[in-house]
Design a protein around this motif. Structure first.
Motif, PDB file in Angstrom:
ATOM      1  N   PRO A 110      80.043  83.855  -7.672  1.00  0.00           N
ATOM      2  CA  PRO A 110      79.577  82.334  -7.385  1.00  0.00           C
ATOM      3  C   PRO A 110      79.971  81.910  -6.077  1.00  0.00           C
ATOM      4  CG  PRO A 110      80.554  82.689  -9.593  1.00  0.00           C
ATOM      5  CD  PRO A 110      80.645  83.910  -9.028  1.00  0.00           C
ATOM      6  N   VAL A 113      77.309  82.665  -3.411  1.00  0.00           N
ATOM      7  CA  VAL A 113      76.232  81.995  -3.884  1.00  0.00           C
ATOM      8  C   VAL A 113      76.453  80.448  -3.477  1.00  0.00           C
ATOM      9  CG1 VAL A 113      74.680  80.887  -5.774  1.00  0.00           C
ATOM     10  CG2 VAL A 113      75.523  83.043  -5.829  1.00  0.00           C
ATOM     11  N   TYR A 114      77.586  79.901  -3.359  1.00  0.00           N
ATOM     12  CA  TYR A 114      78.013  78.748  -2.924  1.00  0.00           C
ATOM     13  C   TYR A 114      77.745  78.556  -1.473  1.00  0.00           C
ATOM     14  CZ  TYR A 114      80.715  74.640  -1.652  1.00  0.00           C
ATOM     15  OH  TYR A 114      81.408  73.321  -1.395  1.00  0.00           O
ATOM     16  N   TRP A 118      71.979  82.923  -2.155  1.00  0.00           N
ATOM     17  CA  TRP A 118      71.243  82.483  -3.534  1.00  0.00           C
ATOM     18  C   TRP A 118      70.531  83.712  -4.048  1.00  0.00           C
ATOM     19  CZ3 TRP A 118      66.189  83.855  -3.141  1.00  0.00           C
ATOM     20  CH2 TRP A 118      65.893  83.867  -1.846  1.00  0.00           C
ATOM     21  N   LEU A 121      71.449  85.166  -7.747  1.00  0.00           N
ATOM     22  CA  LEU A 121      71.152  84.603  -8.811  1.00  0.00           C
ATOM     23  C   LEU A 121      70.410  85.467  -9.508  1.00  0.00           C
ATOM     24  CD1 LEU A 121      71.107  80.864  -7.611  1.00  0.00           C
ATOM     25  CD2 LEU A 121      72.799  81.657  -9.116  1.00  0.00           C
ATOM     26  N   SER A 172      72.528  83.433 -14.825  1.00  0.00           N
ATOM     27  CA  SER A 172      73.475  83.538 -13.561  1.00  0.00           C
ATOM     28  C   SER A 172      73.919  81.863 -13.186  1.00  0.00           C
ATOM     29  CB  SER A 172      72.444  83.865 -12.440  1.00  0.00           C
ATOM     30  OG  SER A 172      72.216  85.266 -12.883  1.00  0.00           O
ATOM     31  N   VAL A 173      73.083  81.080 -13.527  1.00  0.00           N
ATOM     32  CA  VAL A 173      73.575  79.650 -13.266  1.00  0.00           C
ATOM     33  C   VAL A 173      74.544  79.382 -14.085  1.00  0.00           C
ATOM     34  CG1 VAL A 173      72.771  77.031 -13.486  1.00  0.00           C
ATOM     35  CG2 VAL A 173      71.213  78.671 -12.400  1.00  0.00           C
ATOM     36  N   TYR A 176      77.608  81.043 -12.548  1.00  0.00           N
ATOM     37  CA  TYR A 176      77.837  80.048 -11.217  1.00  0.00           C
ATOM     38  C   TYR A 176      78.768  78.930 -11.520  1.00  0.00           C
ATOM     39  CZ  TYR A 176      76.797  77.341  -6.971  1.00  0.00           C
ATOM     40  OH  TYR A 176      77.056  76.526  -6.054  1.00  0.00           O
ATOM     41  N   LEU A 177      78.273  78.135 -12.717  1.00  0.00           N
ATOM     42  CA  LEU A 177      78.981  76.801 -12.828  1.00  0.00           C
ATOM     43  C   LEU A 177      80.174  76.984 -13.781  1.00  0.00           C
ATOM     44  CD1 LEU A 177      75.961  74.682 -14.120  1.00  0.00           C
ATOM     45  CD2 LEU A 177      76.988  74.721 -11.844  1.00  0.00           C
ATOM     46  N   VAL A 273      72.431  74.204  -9.347  1.00  0.00           N
ATOM     47  CA  VAL A 273      72.975  75.262  -8.435  1.00  0.00           C
ATOM     48  C   VAL A 273      73.371  74.375  -7.232  1.00  0.00           C
ATOM     49  CG1 VAL A 273      72.856  76.970  -6.958  1.00  0.00           C
ATOM     50  CG2 VAL A 273      72.143  77.213  -9.448  1.00  0.00           C
ATOM     51  N   THR A 274      72.364  73.416  -6.768  1.00  0.00           N
ATOM     52  CA  THR A 274      72.609  72.813  -5.445  1.00  0.00           C
ATOM     53  C   THR A 274      73.355  71.312  -5.601  1.00  0.00           C
ATOM     54  OG1 THR A 274      70.551  71.599  -5.856  1.00  0.00           O
ATOM     55  CG2 THR A 274      70.411  73.685  -4.776  1.00  0.00           C
ATOM     56  N   PRO A 278      80.635  73.971  -7.516  1.00  0.00           N
ATOM     57  CA  PRO A 278      81.418  74.986  -8.473  1.00  0.00           C
ATOM     58  C   PRO A 278      82.816  74.962  -7.881  1.00  0.00           C
ATOM     59  CG  PRO A 278      80.589  76.393  -6.691  1.00  0.00           C
ATOM     60  CD  PRO A 278      80.025  75.054  -6.544  1.00  0.00           C
TER      61      PRO A 278
END
Length: 289
Positions: A110, A113-114, A118, A121, A172-173, A176-177, A273-274, A278
């Protein structure tokens, strides 16, 4: 002056039939629909006898192409399922050759990704626990092989591909969260489990077996250590939502509703995601999904 009548055609000297497209070719075969004479180059096999090129073309225009149950072209060979199997196996071979490099660049972290990576994901859903561990990829590929072809035949190849990739992205989201790190096709596989339940209910089949399958795997998710419950449940929920939009779309506007469902889910996942920041996760060792 009186005109002379044309000479009569002698008996037995009737005009020899020639192909209507190739007048220089003698033929005694006629099209079964229009009865025009046709030569071998103009013959097309029919249920009975032969037909000419134009009749075959007209007949094809009046026949609706076969469709899958929920729209799209009918599937005889589940090519998307085979392609996904091949992609997962090839990714595992890459892990075997360079596990640290592949996992470090493509697994679901995560924090990475942050900071803009991306692609993790999606790519994380094609990776598995690195060699010498084989149970992870074997289970996921067995599940894909067992239920993928049936779902692809019901949904059509394009819709099945959308379901698989959106389920992978949804899992994956969720990682991520709410999670730490993960890798594995289980995010997408759980989406297929959810879709199988929705399709069974929509077609009036007994879905209790699918419920048992989902229940057992959910229990395993929480009992066995090192499994990403966030990825599994995220993929499951996403698969149910996408499959419901595909299976329950009204026949009149089916394609538009199905496209709208897939697009809405994709936009919602991107926004999650955007738009949401997180937490920073200190643990950077990937766990299997």
């Amino acid at each position: 002056m009186t005109s002379q009548p044309p000479p009569s055609t002698p008996p037995g000297s009737e005009a020899v039939p020639t192909c209507y497209r190739h007048p220089e070719r003698e033929t005694y075969v006629r099209c079964q629909r229009c009865e025009r004479p046709i030569c071998p180059d103009c013959m097309r096999e029919a249920a009975v006898g032969h037909q000419c090129v134009e009749c075959v073309r007209e007949g094809n225009q009046s026949v609706r192409p076969a469709q899958a149950v929920f729209g799209g072209a009918a599937v005889t060979v589940p090519r998307v399922t085979w392609a996904l199997l091949a992609a997962n196996v090839l990714a595992y071979v890459a892990e075997f050759l360079s596990p640290d490099e592949v996992i470090g660049r493509f697994a679901m972290f995560p924090v990475d990704v942050y900071y803009g990576e991306w692609w993790r994901l999606i790519t994380s859903a094609f990776l598995h626990a690195p060699p010498p561990s084989f149970w992870h990829i074997l289970f996921n590929m067995w599940a894909l092989f067992a239920i993928g072809p049936e779902l692809e035949r019901r949904l059509g190849s394009v819709r099945f591909a959308a379901l698989y990739l959106l389920s992978a992205l949804g899992g994956s989201v969720a990682v991520y969260l709410f999670g730490t790190n993960a890798l594995g096709a289980s995010t997408a596989i759980y989406g297929l489990f959810g879709a199988l339940f929705v399709v069974a209910r929509r077609l009036g089949y007994d879905a209790r077996g699918v419920l048992w399958l989902i229940g057992i795997n959910v229990v395993i998710t929480f009992v066995v250590p090192g499994i990403s419950w966030q990825g599994h449940l995220g993929g499951l929920v996403t698969g149910v939502v996408v499959a419901a939009g595909f299976a329950y779309a009204p026949a009149r506007n089916r394609a538009a509703v199905q496209l709208g469902t897939a697009a809405a889910v994709l936009v919602a996942l991107i926004l999650l995601v955007t738009a949401l920041m997180p937490g920073m996760h200190p643990q950077l060792i990937p766990i299997t999904g």
